[in-house]
Write an enzyme that holds these catalytic residues in place. Structure first.
Site, PDB file in Angstrom:
ATOM      1  N   HIS A   1      -8.217  26.997  16.259  1.00 45.07           N
ATOM      2  CA  HIS A   1      -8.593  27.800  15.088  1.00 45.07           C
ATOM      3  C   HIS A   1      -9.162  29.148  15.528  1.00 45.07           C
ATOM      4  CE1 HIS A   1     -10.266  28.304  10.916  1.00 45.07           C
ATOM      5  NE2 HIS A   1     -11.116  29.078  11.587  1.00 45.07           N
ATOM      6  N   GLU A   2     -10.153  29.117  16.410  1.00 47.49           N
ATOM      7  CA  GLU A   2     -10.775  30.364  16.842  1.00 47.49           C
ATOM      8  C   GLU A   2      -9.797  31.220  17.649  1.00 47.49           C
ATOM      9  OE1 GLU A   2     -13.374  31.251  15.441  1.00 47.49           O
ATOM     10  OE2 GLU A   2     -13.910  29.289  14.616  1.00 47.49           O
TER      11      GLU A   2
ATOM     12  N   HIS B   1      -7.865  33.361  15.303  1.00 47.46           N
ATOM     13  CA  HIS B   1      -8.588  34.595  14.977  1.00 47.46           C
ATOM     14  C   HIS B   1      -8.442  35.610  16.113  1.00 47.46           C
ATOM     15  CE1 HIS B   1     -10.547  33.521  11.270  1.00 47.46           C
ATOM     16  NE2 HIS B   1     -11.240  32.522  11.787  1.00 47.46           N
TER      17      HIS B   1
ATOM     18  N   HIS C   1      -5.280  37.502  16.054  1.00 45.51           N
ATOM     19  CA  HIS C   1      -5.315  38.516  14.999  1.00 45.51           C
ATOM     20  C   HIS C   1      -5.918  39.819  15.540  1.00 45.51           C
ATOM     21  CE1 HIS C   1      -5.966  38.911  10.322  1.00 45.51           C
ATOM     22  NE2 HIS C   1      -5.119  39.801  10.789  1.00 45.51           N
TER      23      HIS C   1
END
Length: 675
Positions: free
Chosen positions: A464-465, A468, A471
């Site tokens: 999940h991290e 990010h 991104h």
């Protein structure tokens, strides 16, 4: 002696020179950077020249560059490696920075220049990105009070400054409570605990200079303890301490702070002309209105609660079969759910964990990024802020893309949770600036010489991290204000939640889930059982999340409650929250909502993004597989590299062609049959 924070950094990749930075340098550097920023803003406002995009909007982008550089270092340290001095600096900086922001947004001459450009925007021949930045800049000024005057203008500045201070104090109180509590375990208390948990508890006790193993309020310790300890009395003690964070009385109690924060947010919204803080906050999000958020959450709540109530009956029966009378309590759920998972899916987490080594899961995430986006990750020696932190250079076709830092282990100086941040963001206005991206997690640190092992939920958090981080790494815009994750709050979780899906791809785990001692790959039957159990206990997980999101929304959708705890209870009673399931984040430790404005009225964002992430991953399947290059390129072009250069809805439709419905979310959570 010069201040290293204000020097030109000649370190590799222009990393902050951590070995030279002392805490006292921050105060001087922030003073100097604020003085420079104020002078730059004043010069823009006082220009005799007619406003142009370059001399006003682009000049504003550059005005506080030094301040951003200093704070990028400071706030990463304050969150990941805090100490009393850094906490004091946080409390000091917060109102000063808020006052500066108010000065800028309420500078009448400066706003007049922006307004002139806005009125003439059709004549300016702006690029799409420039037009977007003009729109966002003006909107930000208006939402921060640029059109107010007199009392309202002054009062808004006071309210904003007070809110900034309260948010810092809320987070520091929570960290203090988490540091203060531990539960030492005697030999008899270890019975029934898996080896990985005993090792982690011993390491935790050693870190706290205790004589033996201990459970702390780190999620990586307390959740497995609640899953595996047969000692119901100890589970109750641990769970009670975990849920009491921020509500223990004394100086660290957050309940009065939460009430004041809610009242001030309501006042802030009223000063700006909105009926509620939720209406103010959601105006800039994809959801748009409190009604749209409430509709989504309630459409998910009903099937989730129905599933949870079915599960509660089964777990209660298991508990009664153990000879324990009475109701299933919140400290019982995880224990009996783990036993049920082992029975129904033949999954034993203590047998699974050796296949989920931290180092191998990091490799897995990076390998997926390579196959999807052509990114290569090479370990590098650079200045770092803590011995546990690791660094990689990120390249593509030999071109430098980013520096990536991984800070994975829990420690007393780190706030709880997991997050992605930047010490430097991508931009092109000041030259080709590539980011320094940081992933921070709170995994249990193993004993010296032992490999770090993750639960499947931990591995999901890592992915999940890392989503990010992608991104930020792949960002390709001109202006820092719209780079990377500078998007609508209910869109920012899309890349992170989408990347979690690659952990579910069998070929990824077949390659990287290897046993810590034997090196053997995860057995296919275990892998099949693991993936089949992906939606196990989803009623519980969804209910605890939606309960929190609904409380957050209702806190801000009307008149601020005088007693937030009583109001929280009223909301949960109204939706018939199951007795054995609590909010994922109760009010006194709801740092997403009260440590700053980021997720206030916005905790629903994870679920809003989930509506899209299930649909987005389906695009890969429709195109031929999880690593389809054309779909990956389209994802990068429209979402990962684009930052906030267009509205989130338009970005998603550019990638997918349409917006999905809630049905994809229910199916992904295995709740469609309960709907």
């Amino acid at each position: 002696m010069t201040n290293p924070l204000l020097d030109d950094w000649t370190t590799p990749y222009r990393m902050p020179p951590f070995e030279r930075i002392e805490d006292d340098h921050f105060d001087e550097a922030v003073d100097a950077a604020l003085e420079e920023a104020r002078a730059n803003v004043a010069a823009i406002a006082a220009l005799d020249e007619a406003p142009t995009f370059a001399n006003t909007i682009e000049a504003l982008e550059r005005a506080d560059a030094t301040l951003g550089r200093v704070l990028g270092v400071f706030y990463n340290l304050a969150g990941a490696d805090s100490n009393p001095r850094r906490e004091a600096l946080s409390r000091d900086f917060s109102p000063r920075l808020s006052a500066y922001a108010s000065e800028v947004s309420q500078n009448a001459e400066l706003f007049a220049r922006i307004e002139t450009l806005w009125d003439r925007r059709e004549e300016l021949d702006l690029t799409d990105e420039e037009a977007r930045l003009l729109f966002l800049t003006r909107r930000s000024f208006v939402r921060r009070g640029a059109q107010l005057g007199g009392f309202a203008k002054d009062r808004l500045a006071q309210v904003t400054e007070r809110l900034a201070s309260l948010g810092v104090q809320f987070g520091q109180n929570l960290l203090a409570d988490e540091r203060a509590w531990s539960m030492p375990l005697r030999d008899g208390d270890l019975e029934g605990l898996p080896d990985f948990l005993i090792e982690a508890a011993r390491a935790s006790g050693e870190e706290r200079d205790l004589d033996g193993p201990a459970i702390t309020l780190s999620r990586s310790l307390i959740v497995p303890f609640l899953q595996f300890s047969p000692r119901r009395d100890l589970r109750e003690i641990a769970h009670t301490a975990w849920t009491a964070r921020g509500a223990n009385g004394g100086e660290t109690d957050n309940r009065d702070l939460a009430a004041e924060i809610l009242a001030l947010r309501e006042e802030r919204a009223g000063l700006l002309g909105y009926d509620s803080f939720a209406e103010f906050k959601l105006e800039t999000e994809m959801a748009g209105t409190p009604g749209a958020v409430r509709d989504l959450l309630m459409r998910v709540w009903e099937p989730a609660r129905a599933r949870a109530m079915e599960d509660q009956q089964r777990l209660s029966a298991m508990m009664h079969n153990d000879g324990v009378n009475g109701e299933l309590e919140p400290w019982d759920w995880r224990y009996y759910s783990e036993k049920r998972r082992a029975e129904e899916h033949d999954l034993d987490e203590s047998a699974l964990k050796p296949y989920l080594q931290l180092d191998r899961m990091i490799e897995a995430a990076m390998d997926c990024a390579n196959r999807l986006f052509g990114l290569d990750f090479t370990p590098v020696e650079v200045p770092l802020y803590h011995p546990d932190v690791r660094a990689w250079e990120v390249t593509r076709d030999g071109r430098h893309m980013a520096i990536f830092l991984g800070d994975y282990f829990a420690r007393g100086s780190k706030r709880s949770g997991a997050w992605c941040s930047t010490m430097r963001s991508q931009q092109k206005l000041a030259g080709e600036i590539r980011p320094i991206v940081v992933n921070v997690c709170n995994f249990a640190k193993p004993a010296k010489g032992r490999p770090a092992l993750l639960s499947y939920d931990d591995a999901r958090t890592l992915f999940h991290e890392f989503g990010h981080a992608l991104h930020q790494m792949l960002s390709d815009v001109t202006y820092e204000s719209i780079s990377g994750t500078s998007v609508a709050r209910d869109f920012v979780e899309l890349p992170s939640q989408l990347f979690e899906h690659w952990l579910e791809v069998p070929e990824v785990l077949e390659k990287f889930a290897t046993h810590a001692e034997t090196g053997e790959p995860i057995p296919r039957d275990m892998l099949d059982r693991l993936l089949a159990a992906n939606t196990y206990d989803m009623g519980f997980q969804t209910v605890e999340y939606v309960g929190s999101a609904l409380v957050d929304l209702e806190f801000h959708a009307g008149e601020a409650p005088e007693d937030p705890i009583a109001f929280q209870r009223e909301i949960l009673d109204g939706i018939e929250m199951p007795h054995a399931i609590g909010m994922r984040h109760a009010t006194p430790h709801f740092s997403h909502v009260f440590s700053g404005d980021g997720y206030s009225s916005g905790y629903y964002s994870y679920m809003w993004s989930e509506v899209m992430d299930a649909d987005a991953f389906a695009a890969f399947g429709e195109a031929g597989g999880p690593f389809d290059p054309e779909t990956a390129a389209k994802l990068e072009r429209h979402i990962l590299s684009a930052g906030g250069r267009e509205e989130a809805k338009d970005a998603y439709i550019g990638f997918r062609g349409k917006m999905p419905g809630v049905e994809a979310l229910l199916k992904g959570r295995g709740l469609d049959a309960a709907a």
